[in-house]
Design a protein around this motif. Sequence first.
Motif, PDB file in Angstrom:
ATOM      1  N   VAL A  51       1.289  -0.594   7.208  1.00  0.00           N
ATOM      2  CA  VAL A  51       0.728  -1.623   6.309  1.00  0.00           C
ATOM      3  C   VAL A  51       1.853  -2.588   5.850  1.00  0.00           C
ATOM      4  CG1 VAL A  51      -0.539  -2.076   4.716  1.00  0.00           C
ATOM      5  CG2 VAL A  51      -0.418  -0.586   5.697  1.00  0.00           C
ATOM      6  N   ARG A  52       2.704  -2.016   5.885  1.00  0.00           N
ATOM      7  CA  ARG A  52       4.086  -4.044   4.508  1.00  0.00           C
ATOM      8  C   ARG A  52       3.605  -4.913   5.937  1.00  0.00           C
ATOM      9  NH1 ARG A  52       7.602  -0.384   4.119  1.00  0.00           N
ATOM     10  NH2 ARG A  52       7.132   0.416   1.997  1.00  0.00           N
ATOM     11  N   TRP A  53       4.274  -3.887   6.930  1.00  0.00           N
ATOM     12  CA  TRP A  53       4.614  -5.240   7.724  1.00  0.00           C
ATOM     13  C   TRP A  53       3.543  -6.187   8.299  1.00  0.00           C
ATOM     14  CZ3 TRP A  53       2.374  -6.581  12.714  1.00  0.00           C
ATOM     15  CH2 TRP A  53       3.527  -6.976  13.909  1.00  0.00           C
ATOM     16  N   ARG A  54       2.602  -5.049   8.868  1.00  0.00           N
ATOM     17  CA  ARG A  54       1.474  -6.177   9.209  1.00  0.00           C
ATOM     18  C   ARG A  54       0.932  -7.090   7.545  1.00  0.00           C
ATOM     19  NH1 ARG A  54      -3.291  -4.595   6.664  1.00  0.00           N
ATOM     20  NH2 ARG A  54      -3.303  -2.739   6.560  1.00  0.00           N
ATOM     21  N   VAL A  81      -3.787  11.573  10.919  1.00  0.00           N
ATOM     22  CA  VAL A  81      -3.904  10.218  10.688  1.00  0.00           C
ATOM     23  C   VAL A  81      -3.857   8.963  12.650  1.00  0.00           C
ATOM     24  CG1 VAL A  81      -1.643   8.545  10.882  1.00  0.00           C
ATOM     25  CG2 VAL A  81      -1.867  10.404   9.296  1.00  0.00           C
ATOM     26  N   LEU A  82      -3.171   9.383  13.466  1.00  0.00           N
ATOM     27  CA  LEU A  82      -3.511   8.933  15.040  1.00  0.00           C
ATOM     28  C   LEU A  82      -5.085   8.858  14.962  1.00  0.00           C
ATOM     29  CD1 LEU A  82      -1.778   8.237  17.146  1.00  0.00           C
ATOM     30  CD2 LEU A  82      -2.833  10.129  18.539  1.00  0.00           C
ATOM     31  N   LEU A  91       0.819  -1.476  -0.054  1.00  0.00           N
ATOM     32  CA  LEU A  91      -0.325   0.063   0.154  1.00  0.00           C
ATOM     33  C   LEU A  91       1.267   1.483   0.155  1.00  0.00           C
ATOM     34  CD1 LEU A  91      -2.949   0.783   0.237  1.00  0.00           C
ATOM     35  CD2 LEU A  91      -2.297   1.618   2.535  1.00  0.00           C
ATOM     36  N   ALA A  92       0.782   1.860  -1.059  1.00  0.00           N
ATOM     37  CA  ALA A  92       1.466   3.824  -0.934  1.00  0.00           C
ATOM     38  C   ALA A  92       0.247   4.832  -0.922  1.00  0.00           C
ATOM     39  CB  ALA A  92       1.787   3.815  -1.510  1.00  0.00           C
ATOM     40  N   VAL A  93      -0.398   5.739  -0.051  1.00  0.00           N
ATOM     41  CA  VAL A  93      -1.539   6.489  -0.123  1.00  0.00           C
ATOM     42  C   VAL A  93      -0.296   7.438  -1.059  1.00  0.00           C
ATOM     43  CG1 VAL A  93      -2.031   7.916   2.001  1.00  0.00           C
ATOM     44  CG2 VAL A  93      -2.007   5.875   2.629  1.00  0.00           C
ATOM     45  N   ALA A  94      -1.552   8.615  -1.471  1.00  0.00           N
ATOM     46  CA  ALA A  94      -1.876   9.289  -2.313  1.00  0.00           C
ATOM     47  C   ALA A  94      -1.164  10.889  -1.519  1.00  0.00           C
ATOM     48  CB  ALA A  94      -1.748   9.531  -3.337  1.00  0.00           C
ATOM     49  N   SER A  95       0.212  11.164  -0.834  1.00  0.00           N
ATOM     50  CA  SER A  95       0.222  12.394  -0.142  1.00  0.00           C
ATOM     51  C   SER A  95       1.930  12.341   0.363  1.00  0.00           C
ATOM     52  CB  SER A  95      -0.663  12.307   1.037  1.00  0.00           C
ATOM     53  OG  SER A  95      -0.138  13.150   2.035  1.00  0.00           O
ATOM     54  N   ARG A  99       3.865   7.483   5.827  1.00  0.00           N
ATOM     55  CA  ARG A  99       5.327   7.234   5.521  1.00  0.00           C
ATOM     56  C   ARG A  99       4.529   5.936   6.661  1.00  0.00           C
ATOM     57  NH1 ARG A  99       4.878   9.829   2.229  1.00  0.00           N
ATOM     58  NH2 ARG A  99       3.249   8.315   1.522  1.00  0.00           N
ATOM     59  N   LEU A 100       5.426   6.219   7.824  1.00  0.00           N
ATOM     60  CA  LEU A 100       4.389   5.600   8.583  1.00  0.00           C
ATOM     61  C   LEU A 100       3.702   4.332   8.190  1.00  0.00           C
ATOM     62  CD1 LEU A 100       5.653   8.144  11.610  1.00  0.00           C
ATOM     63  CD2 LEU A 100       7.132   6.141  10.444  1.00  0.00           C
ATOM     64  N   VAL A 101       2.410   5.075   7.824  1.00  0.00           N
ATOM     65  CA  VAL A 101       1.667   4.123   8.114  1.00  0.00           C
ATOM     66  C   VAL A 101       1.619   2.841   7.114  1.00  0.00           C
ATOM     67  CG1 VAL A 101      -1.195   4.342   6.904  1.00  0.00           C
ATOM     68  CG2 VAL A 101      -0.354   6.138   8.413  1.00  0.00           C
TER      69      VAL A 101
END
Length: 231
Positions: free
Chosen positions: A130-133, A199-200, A114-118, A124-126
């Motif tokens: 997601v990559r880890w999960r 985000v939080l 997943l990449a977020v368009a921002s 980037r932390l999100v």
Amino acid sequence: MISVIIPVLNEAAEIGQTLEEVLTGENLEVIVVDGGSQDKTVEIVQGYGEALSTPLRLLSSPAGRALQCNVGLQAAQGEWVLLLHGDTRVPRGFDVLMREVLRDEGVVAGAFELAVASPAWTLRLVEWGVRWRSRWLQFPYGDQGLFISRQRLLQLGGVPDLPLMEDFELVRRLRHLGKVAIAPVAVVTSARRWERLGVLRVLLLNQLIILSYFLGISPKRLAQWYHRRRG
């Protein structure tokens, strides 16, 4: 053939770009299931259907992502199914990557990173989370573009008929059958949810929903609570 199923509701701002990327694939059909949009979503999809040679069908359904996906599933004819959000863009060559991932006999389903368009660093932390999960827990969510054989999805009864957590529950069921693999490229999803709520707040809301689901609170009640918090 790949059947790309896209449930939409008021996605006029995003659906055109989503279709542009999807239609770069080969040997596929596109099924857009509208849940009663009040904006220009239907007109935009109809315009693509008239202009392109790739089979593109526009169906209608009561609103609800699970219900809309299942309406599309019943109409699908492809060997493989890609369940794609209306605000999510696939990478070039997504069709080739899907076939490569699903060729592994131990793999029952797959998704993309997943990449977020921002440009926001917090997102980037999100993406890292997601990559880890996804890779270590084999637990992608629906915004990553879940793909699976049509026959297997039908055997499972389709997408779980829930007003919320339908993608979470589908992946839970799939993990009991085999590996859920992650293709090494990302889909790009809209940042609007994180930008609107922060985000939080989004992260906390998601974790509260998951915890409540495991504690046995009904998906209907969770959906009502979730949509009130989202505004």
